[in-house]
Scaffold this motif. Structure first.
Motif, mmCIF file in Angstrom:
data_model
loop_
_atom_site.group_PDB
_atom_site.id
_atom_site.type_symbol
_atom_site.label_atom_id
_atom_site.label_comp_id
_atom_site.label_asym_id
_atom_site.label_seq_id
_atom_site.Cartn_x
_atom_site.Cartn_y
_atom_site.Cartn_z
ATOM 1 N N SER A 160 0.784 -1.234 0.000
ATOM 2 C CA SER A 160 0.000 0.000 0.000
ATOM 3 C C SER A 160 0.817 1.286 0.000
ATOM 4 C CB SER A 160 -0.969 0.020 1.182
ATOM 5 O OG SER A 160 -1.756 1.194 1.114
ATOM 6 N N ILE A 161 0.940 1.843 -1.172
ATOM 7 C CA ILE A 161 1.517 3.180 -1.304
ATOM 8 C C ILE A 161 0.546 4.201 -0.723
ATOM 9 C CG2 ILE A 161 2.261 4.930 -2.984
ATOM 10 C CD1 ILE A 161 3.191 2.502 -4.737
ATOM 11 N N ALA A 162 -0.746 3.912 -0.801
ATOM 12 C CA ALA A 162 -1.759 4.816 -0.247
ATOM 13 C C ALA A 162 -1.600 4.975 1.267
ATOM 14 C CB ALA A 162 -3.159 4.313 -0.587
ATOM 15 N N LEU A 163 -1.317 3.895 1.982
ATOM 16 C CA LEU A 163 -1.069 4.007 3.424
ATOM 17 C C LEU A 163 0.198 4.816 3.692
ATOM 18 C CD1 LEU A 163 -1.973 0.493 4.888
ATOM 19 C CD2 LEU A 163 -3.065 2.674 5.403
ATOM 20 N N MET A 164 1.227 4.575 2.915
ATOM 21 C CA MET A 164 2.461 5.336 3.061
ATOM 22 C C MET A 164 2.185 6.827 2.869
ATOM 23 S SD MET A 164 5.990 5.100 0.822
ATOM 24 C CE MET A 164 5.192 5.708 -0.659
ATOM 25 N N ASP A 165 1.434 7.165 1.849
ATOM 26 C CA ASP A 165 1.106 8.569 1.592
ATOM 27 C C ASP A 165 0.262 9.174 2.710
ATOM 28 O OD1 ASP A 165 2.527 8.510 -0.777
ATOM 29 O OD2 ASP A 165 0.749 8.353 -2.064
ATOM 30 N N ALA A 166 -0.673 8.408 3.238
ATOM 31 C CA ALA A 166 -1.515 8.897 4.337
ATOM 32 C C ALA A 166 -0.661 9.211 5.561
ATOM 33 C CB ALA A 166 -2.597 7.876 4.676
ATOM 34 N N ILE A 167 0.259 8.323 5.881
ATOM 35 C CA ILE A 167 1.143 8.543 7.025
ATOM 36 C C ILE A 167 1.980 9.800 6.811
ATOM 37 C CG2 ILE A 167 3.136 7.621 8.286
ATOM 38 C CD1 ILE A 167 1.862 4.793 7.678
ATOM 39 N N SER A 168 2.519 9.949 5.622
ATOM 40 C CA SER A 168 3.320 11.140 5.309
ATOM 41 C C SER A 168 2.491 12.410 5.432
ATOM 42 C CB SER A 168 3.888 11.054 3.894
ATOM 43 O OG SER A 168 4.812 10.014 3.798
#
Length: 149
Positions: free
Chosen positions: A82-90
């Motif tokens: 999940s790149i989407a989770l990574m982006d959300a965390i960022s």
């Protein structure tokens, strides 16, 4: 008091029955109870959430901004996809500690890659349910440096 969100992703609702030889016999309810009790003893208000849906994890991460001081995240298999989770965390700019019950680096090669790790404060894996307690302690120590009230 520090407000901490413990997020658990897909299939973690099956803890205690799903592959106990890999994940142990501790249930998710037991993990959550331990986190809340440990948090209370350490002056942390711990809330827990589990979902099998990626978007719901992202919604929880977004909702934590301005409401929580940090997040403990076991994203399950989404860790590796999940790149989407990574982006959300960022995007929320909150410290996140990544937790895994098993040692993902000693398992199948596809589990070695974490999209969460590059945006996390740190990663704890391989210590079973105790990893959540270690993560709470690590997050508290990190946040204490900034004198969170």
């Amino acid at each position: 008091m520090m407000n901490i969100l413990v997020l658990n992703g897909p299939n973690l609702n099956l803890l205690g029955t799903r592959q106990p030889e890999v994940y142990g016999s501790t249930t998710l309810a037991m993990v959550e109870e331990a986190c809340i009790a440990h948090g209370k003893a350490a002056d942390m208000d711990v809330s827990c959430f589990q979902t099998n849906h990626e978007g719901a994890l992202i919604d929880q991460i977004h909702a934590a901004k301005g409401q929580k001081h940090g997040i403990i995240l076991n994203a399950g298999a989404y860790t590796h996809t999940s790149i989407a989770l990574m982006d959300a965390i960022s995007s929320v700019e909150l410290p996140v500690v990544e937790v895994h019950l098993s040692n993902i680096h000693a398992r199948e090669a596809f589990r070695h890659k974490s999209y969460i790790a590059p945006v996390a404060l740190g990663q704890i894996c391989g210590f079973g349910a105790q990893g959540y307690i270690l993560a709470l302690d690590a997050l508290k120590a990190h946040l204490s440096k900034g004198e969170v009230k």
